[in-house]
Design a protein around this motif. Structure first.
Motif, mmCIF file in Angstrom:
data_model
loop_
_atom_site.group_PDB
_atom_site.id
_atom_site.type_symbol
_atom_site.label_atom_id
_atom_site.label_comp_id
_atom_site.label_asym_id
_atom_site.label_seq_id
_atom_site.Cartn_x
_atom_site.Cartn_y
_atom_site.Cartn_z
ATOM 1 N N ASP A 79 -0.883 11.048 5.643
ATOM 2 C CA ASP A 79 -0.449 9.705 5.237
ATOM 3 C C ASP A 79 -0.752 8.665 6.305
ATOM 4 N N ALA A 80 -1.102 9.076 7.495
ATOM 5 C CA ALA A 80 -1.406 8.102 8.554
ATOM 6 C C ALA A 80 -2.700 7.359 8.217
ATOM 7 N N GLY A 81 -2.769 6.087 8.569
ATOM 8 C CA GLY A 81 -3.979 5.287 8.341
ATOM 9 C C GLY A 81 -3.665 3.816 8.148
ATOM 10 N N THR A 82 -4.681 3.072 7.647
ATOM 11 C CA THR A 82 -4.549 1.623 7.454
ATOM 12 C C THR A 82 -4.436 1.333 5.970
ATOM 13 N N TYR A 83 -3.420 0.585 5.593
ATOM 14 C CA TYR A 83 -3.161 0.242 4.196
ATOM 15 C C TYR A 83 -3.312 -1.273 4.027
ATOM 16 N N ARG A 84 -3.755 -1.670 2.806
ATOM 17 C CA ARG A 84 -3.822 -3.093 2.454
ATOM 18 C C ARG A 84 -2.792 -3.349 1.366
ATOM 19 N N CYS A 85 -1.844 -4.257 1.680
ATOM 20 C CA CYS A 85 -0.778 -4.590 0.744
ATOM 21 C C CYS A 85 -1.049 -5.958 0.168
ATOM 22 N N LEU A 86 -0.998 -6.085 -1.180
ATOM 23 C CA LEU A 86 -1.335 -7.310 -1.884
ATOM 24 C C LEU A 86 -0.143 -7.721 -2.724
ATOM 25 N N ALA A 87 0.337 -8.984 -2.444
ATOM 26 C CA ALA A 87 1.450 -9.559 -3.202
ATOM 27 C C ALA A 87 0.882 -10.577 -4.167
ATOM 28 N N THR A 88 1.347 -10.551 -5.451
ATOM 29 C CA THR A 88 0.759 -11.381 -6.494
ATOM 30 C C THR A 88 1.848 -11.982 -7.353
ATOM 31 N N ASN A 89 1.702 -13.310 -7.650
ATOM 32 C CA ASN A 89 2.463 -13.935 -8.739
ATOM 33 C C ASN A 89 1.561 -14.972 -9.397
ATOM 34 N N THR A 90 2.097 -15.748 -10.271
ATOM 35 C CA THR A 90 1.261 -16.675 -11.067
ATOM 36 C C THR A 90 0.614 -17.748 -10.224
ATOM 37 N N HIS A 91 1.035 -17.940 -8.985
ATOM 38 C CA HIS A 91 0.495 -19.019 -8.149
ATOM 39 C C HIS A 91 -0.455 -18.509 -7.075
ATOM 40 N N GLY A 92 -0.757 -17.227 -7.084
ATOM 41 C CA GLY A 92 -1.728 -16.760 -6.114
ATOM 42 C C GLY A 92 -1.406 -15.399 -5.559
ATOM 43 N N THR A 93 -2.033 -15.097 -4.452
ATOM 44 C CA THR A 93 -1.872 -13.797 -3.812
ATOM 45 C C THR A 93 -1.748 -13.993 -2.312
ATOM 46 N N GLU A 100 -8.030 2.007 1.374
ATOM 47 C CA GLU A 100 -9.430 2.010 0.934
ATOM 48 C C GLU A 100 -9.521 1.878 -0.579
ATOM 49 N N GLY A 101 -8.659 1.061 -1.155
ATOM 50 C CA GLY A 101 -8.700 0.790 -2.576
ATOM 51 C C GLY A 101 -8.068 1.855 -3.433
ATOM 52 N N ALA A 152 -2.093 -11.177 1.251
ATOM 53 C CA ALA A 152 -2.429 -9.805 1.640
ATOM 54 C C ALA A 152 -2.113 -9.597 3.103
ATOM 55 N N ARG A 153 -1.723 -8.339 3.424
ATOM 56 C CA ARG A 153 -1.504 -7.957 4.818
ATOM 57 C C ARG A 153 -2.060 -6.561 5.028
ATOM 58 N N THR A 154 -2.486 -6.318 6.251
ATOM 59 C CA THR A 154 -2.975 -5.001 6.642
ATOM 60 C C THR A 154 -1.875 -4.307 7.435
ATOM 61 N N VAL A 155 -1.505 -3.093 6.995
ATOM 62 C CA VAL A 155 -0.394 -2.339 7.608
ATOM 63 C C VAL A 155 -0.965 -1.028 8.149
ATOM 64 N N THR A 156 -0.691 -0.764 9.426
ATOM 65 C CA THR A 156 -1.110 0.491 10.057
ATOM 66 C C THR A 156 0.089 1.446 10.074
ATOM 67 N N VAL A 157 -0.060 2.633 9.430
ATOM 68 C CA VAL A 157 1.025 3.629 9.331
ATOM 69 C C VAL A 157 0.714 4.772 10.294
ATOM 70 N N GLY A 158 1.642 5.050 11.193
ATOM 71 C CA GLY A 158 1.518 6.196 12.079
ATOM 72 C C GLY A 158 2.525 7.278 11.692
ATOM 73 N N VAL A 159 2.080 8.539 11.647
ATOM 74 C CA VAL A 159 2.963 9.682 11.297
ATOM 75 C C VAL A 159 3.229 10.470 12.577
ATOM 76 N N GLU A 160 4.485 10.561 13.029
ATOM 77 C CA GLU A 160 4.876 11.304 14.221
ATOM 78 C C GLU A 160 5.371 12.698 13.813
ATOM 79 N N TYR A 161 5.180 13.677 14.729
ATOM 80 C CA TYR A 161 5.586 15.040 14.385
ATOM 81 C C TYR A 161 6.032 15.746 15.670
ATOM 82 N N ARG A 162 6.795 16.847 15.452
ATOM 83 C CA ARG A 162 7.395 17.602 16.546
ATOM 84 C C ARG A 162 6.295 18.308 17.326
#
Length: 927
Positions: free
Chosen positions: A718-732, A704-705, A734-744
């Motif tokens: 830490d569980a939730g949806t993340y937005r990952c942005l890759a950048t270099n001089t020729h552009g960008t 969420e920014g 982006a991918r959406t990554v869903t992180v799940g946290v497992e516990y005992r």
């Protein structure tokens, strides 16, 4: 004889009633005076009408009686003490009839009063003046003969609906009849055409009668105003016999002008004028025509009459006779060189003059002789005649034209030797010759016989130019003349003399020249666009000479302009800006390489690999004019060294370029999985996201920014949806990554219902809730030998129906997933039944049908005691799924605690009725 009228009947009824009262009181007659009565005592009767009079008395036995009156009688009816008589044709204004009776040697009398009235049947307004001058008084007189009584009469004089004067005659003697009302009124303009009338009103409503109205016939008033001035008469002082002259007569301040009458006459001749009106002004116009009989002095008369008054004007007019002079030629048409005689004559008292030569005395003619020449053709001769009338000199004239016949003449003024005409507009070509009769003219080319259309309107074309021979001829001879026709036209620049496109070669010497057509010959000048200097002479061609030139041709007939495009061609060359030595290609961009060679015509460029893996490979280049169908570069382009060659018809040139490749960021499932799983409590690590690209991209991930907070250990937060942005001089990328946290797993809740234990035969439930991810598997461990245990579909609930002693003990709930196991325990107690008090029913077996059970239950004790008892099924098999609550399981006030098992629902078998032990001091009653 006709019967009595209704009025008479009413009078008789009154009389009989009075007589009846008299008979009833005979005893009192001697004590009361006697009287005579007349009814009606006072009466108002329309003149000429009739009336019944009733004469009566209270005398018991009158000796005699009667009714004295001078009015005519029509009939009489009588009784012992009454007399009724009808009076007819009553005309007297006022009459006093007397009713009398002789009673006891006395005369009894009653005197009445009869008056007549007459309606205003005749209302007369005396005649008004035929015409009434505005501003003067006139008399209105209204007469109403015979109407009365006058004291009830009202007269009103009206102008239209407006009341002028109103008079009432109240207070006049009752015998007065008829009335006259007179008023003096000032005449106004607006009274013209107004209606005047008189209204009479006879108001007898105070006497019980109505209001009688009548009006006179309306009389219309005509008012007028006439100026004291005389009419203005406009007329000629002299009038020639047989001629027509307008005359007019005008007068202002007339009202109404349209009612005025106009008389207009010349001597004894009456004219018929046309009359027009404008406000209060009048204008009469007519045409006066004099006859020979009226010659001499006469008068013109104008008379205007309005309202019986007249205004008149007279003017003197002299009527005369003046014949026109006579002008004659000995020969109206004569050949050139002959003699002609001209004569001018007129009447006896007329003095004539011929072209300035006057006669000696009035009445004599005058003459003129001349030798005819060409100049005398169409010569006009004038004969003037003068006559003196009444001190005024009058004149008339006449003219005549001489025609002289002569051979044609072609003068330069009428047929010039040289003609110059502009091309285009329609012209009338003229070559005119003098001569009488009028000569015919013919113009033709001696070489081709082409003829000019003389005197006709037509277009002028270049084909008409040339030399023509013109011949004029008539019956007297002919004349010949050569003429030259020149046709001028505006300049023209065509593609032959001045082409639209010119190509020069750099380094050569050339001149820019344009040839134009036109008459007269045009001058031509060429100027480069945006400059003012005229281009002249030889030029050493350089590239800067390329451009657009404006060439303009001018002559007296106009101008023509043309744009000439000059192209300078030269051999090819390479510039660093248009074909850089080092190229960097971005993979996947689809951008074509740019390598353009400079040259005219535009050179073709080709780049071929020369070293390494790119050797022999053709480099795709962007076309000079990009189009939407340009092919994309293959993503497998090989970098390396390429040689570019630019070629046109003037030569070629080469250049070496180096190509390297780069690419924008790119992430996919292999470098940045869309679903990632962490384990709670482990050491915190970054998201597993990387990107391909050159230069190497930088990857940032946020939720969420907001960047992920720094933690030492992984948390469930830490569980939730993340937005990952890759950048270099020729552009960008982006991918959406869903992180799940497992516990005992953790058994968060283990509870029993009901809490605190259960009685034998009762039901209980154990609920186990675990927190875990992935979700935990629930398992139970029960006391050994515990039968009939039920589990829910997900094992989260354990239930027992009909608890027995073996169900008591420790129960364990365990939650297990891939990350571990966790368990919790709970103890369930099954309580034994308490001992029964003396005298009560103790676990007696009731193997009876339901009706007998009810009877037995009624012996179980009092109502308070029964409320503390409960029924228990002996075995689960006797009532599977059924449990009837006891006091320990239900509130004392519940319906179930107060009622035994329903005999219809209770299963057959052995049931136990239990009663609690009595409290200290409580007595138990026996069955």
């Amino acid at each position: 004889m006709p019967g009595p009228s209704p009025g008479l009947c009413r009078a008789l009824l009154g009389l009989w009633a009075a007589l009846g009262l008299g008979f009833l009181g005979l005893s009192a007659v001697a004590q009361e005076p006697f009287w005579a009565d007349l009814q009606p005592r006072v009466a108002l009767v329309e003149r000429g009408g009739s009336l019944w009079l009733n004469c009566s008395t209270n005398c018991p036995r009158p000796e005699r009686g009667g009714l004295e009156t001078s009015l005519r009688r029509n009939g009489t009816q009588r009784g012992l003490r009454w007399l009724a008589r009808q009076l007819v044709d009553i005309r007297e204004p006022e009459t006093q009839p007397v009713c009398f009776f002789r009673c006891a040697r006395r005369t009894l009398q009653a005197r009445g009063l009869i008056r007549t009235f007459q309606r205003p049947d005749r209302v007369e307004l005396l005649p008004l003046p035929a015409w009434q001058p505005v501003g003067e008084n006139f008399t209105l007189s209204c007469r109403v003969p015979g109407a009365g009584p006058r004291g009830s009469l009202t007269l009103t004089l009206l102008r239209g609906a407006q009341e002028l004067i109103r008079r009432s005659f109240a207070g006049e003697p009752p015998r007065a009849r008829g009335a006259v009302l007179t008023a003096t009124v000032l005449a106004r303009r607006e009274d013209h055409g107004a209606n005047f009338s008189c209204r009479a009103e006879l108001d007898l409503r105070p006497h019980g009668l109505g209001l009688f109205e009548n009006s006179s016939a309306p009389r219309q008033l005509r008012t007028f105003a006439l100026s004291p001035d005389r009419p203005r008469l406009a007329a000629p002082r002299l009038l020639e016999v047989g001629s027509e002259r307008p005359v007019s007569c005008a007068l202002d301040e007339l009202f109404p002008a349209s009612e005025a009458w106009v008389y207009l006459a010349l001597g004894d001749q009456r004219l018929s004028p046309d009359i027009t009106f404008e406000g209060d002004a009048l204008m009469a116009t007519a045409t006066a025509t004099a006859s020979a009989e009226q010659e001499g002095a006469s008068q013109l008369v104008c008379n205007v009459t309005l309202g019986g008054e007249s205004r008149e004007t007279r003017e003197n007019v002299t009527i005369y006779s003046f014949p026109a002079p006579v002008l004659t030629l000995s020969e109206p048409t004569i050949p050139e060189g002959k003699v002609v005689t001209v004569t001018c004559s007129a009447g006896a008292r007329v003095l004539v003059t011929l072209d300035g030569i006057s006669a000696v005395v009035p009445g004599q003619p005058t003459q003129l002789q001349l030798n005819a020449t060409e100049d005398d053709d169409r010569r006009s001769f004038f004969c003037d005649a003068t006559l003196e009338v009444d001190g005024e000199t009058l004149s008339k004239n006449k003219s005549a034209e001489l025609r002289v016949l002569y051979a044609p003449r072609l003068d330069d003024s009428d047929c010039p030797r040289s003609w110059t005409w502009p091309e285009g507009p329609e012209q009338t070509l003229r070559c005119e010759a003098r001569g009488n009769p009028a000569p015919s003219v013919h113009c033709a080319r001696p070489d081709s016989g082409a003829v000019l259309a003389l005197g006709l309107l037509g277009p002028v074309t270049r084909a008409l130019a040339g030399t023509y021979r013109c011949t004029a001829a008539n019956v007297q001879g002919q004349a010949v003349k050569d003429v030259t026709l020149t046709v001028e036209y505006a300049p023209a620049l065509d593609s032959v003399g001045c082409p639209e496109h010119i190509t020069w070669l750099e380094g050569t010497e050339v001149s820019l020249s344009c040839v134009a057509h036109g008459v007269p010959p045009p001058s031509v000048s060429c100027v480069r666009s945006g400059e003012a200097r005229v281009l002249e002479g030889l030029l050493h061609v350089v590239r800067e000479h390329a451009g657009t030139y404006r060439c303009e041709a001018t002559n007296a007939r106009g101008s023509a302009a043309k744009n000439v495009a000059v192209t300078v061609e030269y051999g090819p060359s390479f510039e660093e800006l248009s074909c850089p030595s080092n190229w960097t290609w971005v993979e996947g961009s689809g951008q074509l390489f740019s390598c353009e060679g400079d040259g005219k015509p535009e050179p073709s460029v080709e780049c071929i690999g020369s070293e390494g893996t790119s050797e022999g490979m053709l480099l795709p280049l962007a076309p000079p004019d990009p189009s939407p169908r340009v092919p994309r570069i293959s993503s497998e382009l090989v970098p390396g060294i390429y040689v570019c060659n630019a070629t046109n018809r003037h030569g070629s040139v080469v250049k070496t370029v180096a190509v390297s490749t780069e690419s924008p960021p790119q992430m996919d499932e292999s470098t940045c999985p869309s679903h990632q799983t962490w384990l709670e409590g482990t050491e915190a690590a970054a998201l597993a996201c990387a990107a391909r690209g050159r230069p190497s991209p930088q990857v940032r991930c946020s939720r969420e920014g907001v960047p992920r907070p720094q933690r030492l250990r992984v948390s469930r937060e830490d569980a939730g949806t993340y937005r990952c942005l890759a950048t270099n001089t020729h552009g960008t990328d982006a991918r959406t990554v869903t992180v799940g946290v497992e516990y005992r797993p953790v058994v968060a809740e283990l509870a029993a219902s009901p809490p605190g234990g259960v009685r034998p035969g009762g039901n209980f439930t154990l609920t186990c809730r675990a927190e875990a991810w992935p979700p935990a598997q629930i398992s139970w461990r029960a006391p050994p030998g515990a039968p009939n245990i039920g589990l829910s579909s997900n094992n989260s609930t354990l239930s027992v129906a009909g608890a027995m002693g073996s169900h008591g003990g420790e129960y364990e709930c365990a939650a297990t997933n891939a990350h571990g196991r966790h368990a919790r325990r709970i103890t369930v107690r099954v309580a034994a039944p308490p001992p029964s008090p003396p005298g009560s029913i103790r676990r007696e077996q009731l193997d009876l049908p339901p009706p007998l059970q009810s009877l037995l239950l009624s012996k179980a004790g009092t109502e308070p005691e029964r409320r503390k008892q409960s029924w228990t099924a002996p075995t689960p098999s006797a009532a599977p799924g059924k449990h009837f609550p006891s006091k320990d399981m239900l509130d004392d006030d519940s319906e179930a605690a107060r009622q035994p098992p329903d005999p219809e629902e209770a299963p057959w078998g052995t049931w136990w009725l239990s009663s609690p032990s009595p409290s200290p001091g409580e007595k138990m009653s026996g069955p």
